[in-house]
Write a protein that holds these residues in place. Sequence first.
Motif, mmCIF file in Angstrom:
data_model
loop_
_atom_site.group_PDB
_atom_site.id
_atom_site.type_symbol
_atom_site.label_atom_id
_atom_site.label_comp_id
_atom_site.label_asym_id
_atom_site.label_seq_id
_atom_site.Cartn_x
_atom_site.Cartn_y
_atom_site.Cartn_z
ATOM 1 N N PHE A 118 169.314 -110.048 31.162
ATOM 2 C CA PHE A 118 168.086 -109.640 30.471
ATOM 3 C C PHE A 118 168.147 -108.148 30.183
ATOM 4 O O PHE A 118 168.791 -107.372 30.892
ATOM 5 N N SER A 119 167.414 -107.756 29.156
ATOM 6 C CA SER A 119 167.243 -106.348 28.820
ATOM 7 C C SER A 119 165.919 -106.201 28.081
ATOM 8 O O SER A 119 165.393 -107.169 27.510
ATOM 9 N N VAL A 120 165.389 -104.981 28.066
ATOM 10 C CA VAL A 120 164.134 -104.684 27.381
ATOM 11 C C VAL A 120 164.467 -104.104 26.017
ATOM 12 O O VAL A 120 165.123 -103.047 25.914
ATOM 13 N N ALA A 121 164.017 -104.806 24.970
ATOM 14 C CA ALA A 121 164.313 -104.347 23.607
ATOM 15 C C ALA A 121 163.356 -103.254 23.162
ATOM 16 O O ALA A 121 163.766 -102.277 22.505
ATOM 17 N N SER A 122 162.054 -103.367 23.493
ATOM 18 C CA SER A 122 161.085 -102.345 23.093
ATOM 19 C C SER A 122 159.853 -102.431 23.973
ATOM 20 O O SER A 122 159.566 -103.483 24.565
ATOM 21 N N LEU A 123 159.130 -101.300 24.035
ATOM 22 C CA LEU A 123 157.866 -101.205 24.765
ATOM 23 C C LEU A 123 156.876 -100.424 23.909
ATOM 24 O O LEU A 123 157.221 -99.379 23.338
ATOM 25 N N SER A 124 155.652 -100.905 23.843
ATOM 26 C CA SER A 124 154.580 -100.207 23.151
ATOM 27 C C SER A 124 153.399 -100.119 24.109
ATOM 28 O O SER A 124 152.823 -101.151 24.491
ATOM 29 N N ILE A 125 153.044 -98.896 24.502
ATOM 30 C CA ILE A 125 152.038 -98.680 25.543
ATOM 31 C C ILE A 125 150.828 -97.979 24.932
ATOM 32 O O ILE A 125 150.953 -96.978 24.226
ATOM 33 N N ARG A 126 149.646 -98.520 25.256
ATOM 34 C CA ARG A 126 148.386 -97.924 24.833
ATOM 35 C C ARG A 126 147.451 -97.834 26.035
ATOM 36 O O ARG A 126 147.502 -98.663 26.936
ATOM 37 N N GLY A 127 146.613 -96.840 26.007
ATOM 38 C CA GLY A 127 145.606 -96.698 27.052
ATOM 39 C C GLY A 127 146.118 -96.044 28.313
ATOM 40 O O GLY A 127 145.482 -96.179 29.369
ATOM 41 N N LEU A 128 147.232 -95.345 28.241
ATOM 42 C CA LEU A 128 147.777 -94.646 29.404
ATOM 43 C C LEU A 128 147.692 -93.136 29.139
ATOM 44 O O LEU A 128 148.539 -92.568 28.463
ATOM 45 N N ASP A 129 146.656 -92.523 29.680
ATOM 46 C CA ASP A 129 146.401 -91.105 29.453
ATOM 47 C C ASP A 129 146.546 -90.362 30.770
ATOM 48 O O ASP A 129 145.843 -90.677 31.746
ATOM 49 N N ALA A 130 147.442 -89.405 30.794
ATOM 50 C CA ALA A 130 147.670 -88.668 32.030
ATOM 51 C C ALA A 130 146.506 -87.760 32.390
ATOM 52 O O ALA A 130 146.345 -87.378 33.549
ATOM 53 N N LEU A 131 145.673 -87.404 31.390
ATOM 54 C CA LEU A 131 144.567 -86.483 31.653
ATOM 55 C C LEU A 131 143.259 -87.207 31.979
ATOM 56 O O LEU A 131 142.258 -86.546 32.295
ATOM 57 N N ALA A 132 143.276 -88.573 31.902
ATOM 58 C CA ALA A 132 142.043 -89.312 32.178
ATOM 59 C C ALA A 132 141.721 -89.256 33.670
ATOM 60 O O ALA A 132 142.603 -89.383 34.532
ATOM 61 N N VAL A 133 140.422 -89.083 33.948
ATOM 62 C CA VAL A 133 139.991 -89.006 35.340
ATOM 63 C C VAL A 133 139.588 -90.385 35.865
ATOM 64 O O VAL A 133 139.818 -90.721 37.025
ATOM 65 N N SER A 134 138.972 -91.188 34.996
ATOM 66 C CA SER A 134 138.525 -92.517 35.411
ATOM 67 C C SER A 134 139.717 -93.486 35.451
ATOM 68 O O SER A 134 140.850 -93.140 35.115
ATOM 69 N N SER A 135 139.428 -94.738 35.850
ATOM 70 C CA SER A 135 140.473 -95.757 35.907
ATOM 71 C C SER A 135 140.962 -96.110 34.515
ATOM 72 O O SER A 135 140.221 -96.015 33.520
ATOM 73 N N LEU A 136 142.205 -96.553 34.412
ATOM 74 C CA LEU A 136 142.853 -96.821 33.135
ATOM 75 C C LEU A 136 142.972 -98.320 32.898
ATOM 76 O O LEU A 136 143.031 -99.132 33.846
ATOM 77 N N THR A 137 143.027 -98.706 31.628
ATOM 78 C CA THR A 137 143.261 -100.104 31.234
ATOM 79 C C THR A 137 144.426 -100.146 30.248
ATOM 80 O O THR A 137 144.240 -100.278 29.032
ATOM 81 N N PRO A 138 145.659 -100.034 30.739
ATOM 82 C CA PRO A 138 146.815 -99.989 29.826
ATOM 83 C C PRO A 138 147.023 -101.319 29.117
ATOM 84 O O PRO A 138 146.786 -102.406 29.679
ATOM 85 N N GLN A 139 147.497 -101.242 27.894
ATOM 86 C CA GLN A 139 147.889 -102.403 27.091
ATOM 87 C C GLN A 139 149.336 -102.185 26.651
ATOM 88 O O GLN A 139 149.657 -101.166 26.028
ATOM 89 N N ILE A 140 150.206 -103.130 26.991
ATOM 90 C CA ILE A 140 151.641 -102.967 26.735
ATOM 91 C C ILE A 140 152.156 -104.199 26.008
ATOM 92 O O ILE A 140 151.884 -105.342 26.414
ATOM 93 N N ASP A 141 152.881 -103.969 24.938
ATOM 94 C CA ASP A 141 153.609 -105.026 24.235
ATOM 95 C C ASP A 141 155.095 -104.844 24.541
ATOM 96 O O ASP A 141 155.679 -103.804 24.219
ATOM 97 N N ALA A 142 155.700 -105.866 25.153
ATOM 98 C CA ALA A 142 157.106 -105.779 25.562
ATOM 99 C C ALA A 142 157.921 -106.830 24.842
ATOM 100 O O ALA A 142 157.489 -107.987 24.691
ATOM 101 N N ALA A 143 159.085 -106.431 24.370
ATOM 102 C CA ALA A 143 160.058 -107.353 23.778
ATOM 103 C C ALA A 143 161.247 -107.444 24.731
ATOM 104 O O ALA A 143 161.894 -106.438 25.038
ATOM 105 N N VAL A 144 161.506 -108.651 25.210
ATOM 106 C CA VAL A 144 162.549 -108.889 26.210
ATOM 107 C C VAL A 144 163.655 -109.726 25.582
ATOM 108 O O VAL A 144 163.386 -110.684 24.841
ATOM 109 N N ARG A 145 164.878 -109.359 25.880
ATOM 110 C CA ARG A 145 166.057 -110.058 25.353
ATOM 111 C C ARG A 145 166.704 -110.863 26.480
ATOM 112 O O ARG A 145 167.137 -110.309 27.492
#
Length: 275
Positions: A118-145
């Motif tokens: 297996f290998s990871v073809a691509s990753l698309s990450i949203r909602g990951l902010d290093a400066l956010a103080v509150s809790s995060l809700t990341p959304q990730i689209d992953a393409a796996v081979r």
Amino acid sequence: MADRIHPMPAPPPPSSSPPPGHDAAVATETTPLHPSFRGAPPPSPGTYIIQIPKDQVLRVPPPDRARRYKKLAARPARRRRLRHACCGAFCGVLLLFLLAAAFVGVVYLVFRPRAPSFSVASLSIRGLDALAVSSLTPQIDAAVRADNGANKKTGIDYRGGGEVTVSYSGERLAAGPWPAFHQAPRNVTVFSTALAGGGVSLTEEQRKRLAADQAAGAVPLAVDAIVPVRLRFGKVLRTWTVDVKARCEVTVNKLAAAPASRECMVKVRPLWWWW
């Protein structure tokens, strides 16, 4: 002429001792003078002797102990039957084990199964902010081979219930399902899966590290997968379902870009465990 009286010879005095042979006769008719170790005394007239074989005397118990004798005599037979049954069961299990080992060996020599890669073809990450103080809700689209090119005769059934997770610095960011599908021999399949996370709280140290990694253009992420897999040999023969574990260490220069990754590390149990 006066009659003359001739003296008569005096009778012999009575003897206190019996005549010779009298004691022996009396002792013979009554009891022996001393015990004899050479054999039993002869029976008296009118007596009948019945001789019983020794083995019959030992094997025929008295009536009051016949039940106990029967129970004790049956114990060796039960033990012998139990030993024979245990030996038969052990030999049967050993024979089945040898047949199964021979069958697995023949299948391995014929199909030469290999673990998929297996290998990871691509990753698309949203909602990951290093400066956010509150809790995060990341959304990730992953393409796996998924690559099954190493198997020339063995297909792979990816069962339902698999999971893919993405984490940063030991903190789980998002998780999503691994789709169920069949992969034929010498086949390469690339699929996309949506991963979602909620309530992710990064520590102050993790936020600082994430901000530094983003500024440097190298954010390390870990992609883990646990997939129920079943091997298929031909059209009929299949193995049990076994979990295959894979871990991919990827590095992205941005949070929405193709990662720079190497081949994932796959952990799978040996072939004999699949049966």
